[in-house]
Design a protein around this motif. Structure first.
Motif, short mmCIF file in Angstrom:
data_model
loop_
_atom_site.label_atom_id
_atom_site.label_comp_id
_atom_site.label_asym_id
_atom_site.label_seq_id
_atom_site.Cartn_x
_atom_site.Cartn_y
_atom_site.Cartn_z
N LEU A 1 34.38 50.33 36.14
CA LEU A 1 35.46 50.46 35.29
C LEU A 1 35.42 51.77 34.48
N PRO A 2 36.82 52.13 34.07
CA PRO A 2 36.70 53.30 33.27
C PRO A 2 35.99 53.30 31.90
N GLY B 1 40.77 43.70 30.71
CA GLY B 1 40.26 42.71 31.33
C GLY B 1 39.84 41.34 30.64
N LEU B 2 39.28 41.75 29.65
CA LEU B 2 38.64 40.87 28.69
C LEU B 2 39.75 40.18 27.84
N LYS B 3 40.68 40.95 27.47
CA LYS B 3 41.97 39.94 26.91
C LYS B 3 42.67 39.42 27.34
N ASP C 1 40.12 49.00 38.65
CA ASP C 1 40.95 50.15 38.21
C ASP C 1 41.44 51.01 39.15
N HIS C 2 41.48 50.76 40.64
CA HIS C 2 42.20 51.54 41.52
C HIS C 2 43.42 50.80 41.92
N LEU D 1 38.35 38.24 39.50
CA LEU D 1 38.01 39.19 40.62
C LEU D 1 37.64 40.45 39.73
N ILE D 2 36.23 40.95 39.80
CA ILE D 2 35.79 41.90 38.79
C ILE D 2 35.16 43.24 39.84
#
Length: 163
Positions: free
Chosen positions: A69-70, A51-53, A21-22, A64-65
């Motif tokens: 996340l927001p 991310g999933l989509k 998210d950054h 890389l996760i």
């Protein structure tokens, strides 16, 4: 650990998806990975849903996760990807203390955990380790795991349970 030049690398052209998210850190990862001759960033996302989509649509070799996340956590994303049985390696890159979170990530189905504070070379090594089919955690966490291993008289636990 072996020096980078001595590590056996998987098939060249590994496709990486980034969920971070950054924007500044995400763009830095993209630049770093795209400078590697055997890797390409195939997509990016700043939250769980995107991310999933993206992972479902682009079918990367590795994602890389980030944990934070927001909308939902990176841990929830890992669980969802594993529940959908998507054939992607999952490596967490996070600012949160590895000693506290690596176990949770591995239990959720992640393939490794590395701190954002690590050097670019170490992050690249972690990616290659995971792409090569290994679980990646730092040497400190691995040593702690061995140090806290149960005595032989106690029931055996899986290595992951000892983390």
């Amino acid at each position: 650990m072996m020096p980078r030049s001595e590590k056996k690398r998987p098939v060249s052209g590994s496709r990486i998806f980034i969920v971070e998210d950054h924007p500044l850190f995400r763009d830095g990862l993209i630049q770093m990975l795209n400078s590697e001759t055997d890797m390409e960033v195939c997509g990016k996302a700043g939250d769980y849903e995107a991310g999933l989509k993206g992972i479902k649509r682009l079918k990367p070799d590795l994602a890389l996760i980030d944990l934070e996340l927001p909308d939902k956590s990176g841990l929830e994303l890992i669980k969802k990807v594993r529940a959908l049985k998507l054939p992607v390696k999952l490596l967490v890159v996070s600012m949160y203390d590895e000693a506290l979170y690596a176990d949770r990530v591995l239990r959720a189905g992640g393939d490794g955990y590395i701190m954002k504070e690590e050097s670019p070379d170490e992050i690249i090594d972690a990616i290659w380790d995971v792409l090569g089919g290994h679980i990646y955690v730092s040497e400190d966490v691995s040593c702690t795991q061995l140090h806290h291993a149960r005595p032989a008289s106690q029931p055996e636990e899986r290595t992951l349970d000892q983390l």
